[in-house]
Design a protein around this motif. Structure first.
Motif, short mmCIF file in Angstrom:
data_model
loop_
_atom_site.label_atom_id
_atom_site.label_comp_id
_atom_site.label_asym_id
_atom_site.label_seq_id
_atom_site.Cartn_x
_atom_site.Cartn_y
_atom_site.Cartn_z
N LYS A 12 17.27 5.30 -7.82
CA LYS A 12 17.99 5.90 -6.69
C LYS A 12 17.18 7.10 -6.22
O LYS A 12 16.90 8.01 -7.01
CB LYS A 12 19.39 6.34 -7.10
N TYR A 13 16.77 7.08 -4.96
CA TYR A 13 16.05 8.22 -4.42
C TYR A 13 16.99 9.41 -4.30
O TYR A 13 18.18 9.26 -4.04
CB TYR A 13 15.46 7.89 -3.04
N GLU A 14 16.44 10.59 -4.50
CA GLU A 14 17.25 11.81 -4.43
C GLU A 14 17.93 11.92 -3.08
O GLU A 14 17.30 11.77 -2.03
CB GLU A 14 16.35 13.04 -4.66
N GLY A 15 19.25 12.13 -3.10
CA GLY A 15 20.01 12.27 -1.87
C GLY A 15 20.50 10.95 -1.29
O GLY A 15 21.29 10.95 -0.34
N ALA A 16 20.05 9.83 -1.88
CA ALA A 16 20.48 8.51 -1.38
C ALA A 16 21.84 8.15 -1.97
O ALA A 16 22.18 8.55 -3.08
CB ALA A 16 19.46 7.45 -1.74
#
Length: 251
Positions: A12-16
């Protein structure tokens, strides 16, 4: 022991809000070719980018030769893994100098061998000066297919344990693409190869094909197995080959 193993991997990409990929499990043995296919945004580049640690899994493990990649130094990883992106990056200088950015002490013989694998030797041989021929910044004096073949050769000259081609043959015609894949399979050091492609024809003969859909594994197996059991793969394949039939060629 698998050359590469994914154990229930998610990222999971940061902020996603959602995982970019989730629940990815597979093993790739030394010398095997693994195909990765799926639509735009399905997570193909994200998956292969976890191998050289462009980013780290937020769940599960990615292992090389039984070792978690997080326990391997970045320098060691970069020695083991070569990745070729879709956008071919070349620098102002000679063809030889561009190749030696892959392996600083590469001999002319090693470079010519890599060019042959990458299906680039024929056009290099025709250039004035051959390896001394000049490449303009960004390879502006070369065609898209020539640029891609040179960047593949630059990765091949390192003789990596793991070779990742991330949609890096998209500018090649079908015959050149097929010849490239055959040459890579016959490389003496037998790298484990990951081919990311939107073209089913580029992956049909892979040992294992992973079909992704919205970050999830929609199917995994050989070409024949996926045609029988995976709707995502079947739709991609049929759309491309029906189009090819109507145009009198191969997609």
């Amino acid at each position: 022991m698998p050359a590469v193993e994914f154990r229930n991997v998610a990222l999971k990409y940061e902020g996603a809000g959602d995982d970019s990929i989730t629940g990815v499990d597979f093993k790739a043995m030394k010398g095997q070719t693994i195909g990765i296919i799926g639509g735009t945004g399905s997570g193909k580049s994200t998956l292969v980018g976890l191998i050289p640690r462009f980013y780290d899994a937020t769940c599960g493990q990615v292992l090389i030769d039984g070792h978690d990649v997080k326990d391997i130094s970045i320098d060691s990883l970069r020695q083991k893994v070569a990745i070729v992106m879709q956008k071919a990056v070349l620098f102002k200088g000679t063809i030889r100098e561009n190749m030696q950015m892959g392996k600083e002490d590469a001999t002319d013989a090693e470079i010519m061998e890599a060019l042959e694998v990458a299906q680039a030797k024929e056009f290099v041989d025709k250039k004035d000066g051959k390896l001394d021929a000049l490449v303009e910044q960004g390879g502006k004096n070369l065609s898209g297919g020539q640029r891609q073949r040179l960047t593949i050769a630059r990765a091949v000259v390192r003789k990596p344990d793991i070779l990742i081609l991330d949609d890096s043959a998209s500018a090649l015609d079908f015959a050149t693409d097929a010849a490239l894949r055959k040459s890579i399979r016959n490389m003496k050091n037998s790298p484990t190869v990951f081919i990311v492609s939107q073209r089913a024809a580029s992956l049909m003969y892979a040992d294992l094909i992973i079909a992704l859909d919205d970050g999830k594994v929609a199917g995994m197996g050989t070409h024949d197995e996926l045609l029988a059991n995976c709707e995502v793969y079947k739709e991609i394949y049929e759309s491309q080959f029906k189009k090819a039939d109507s145009e009198g060629g191969v997609a």
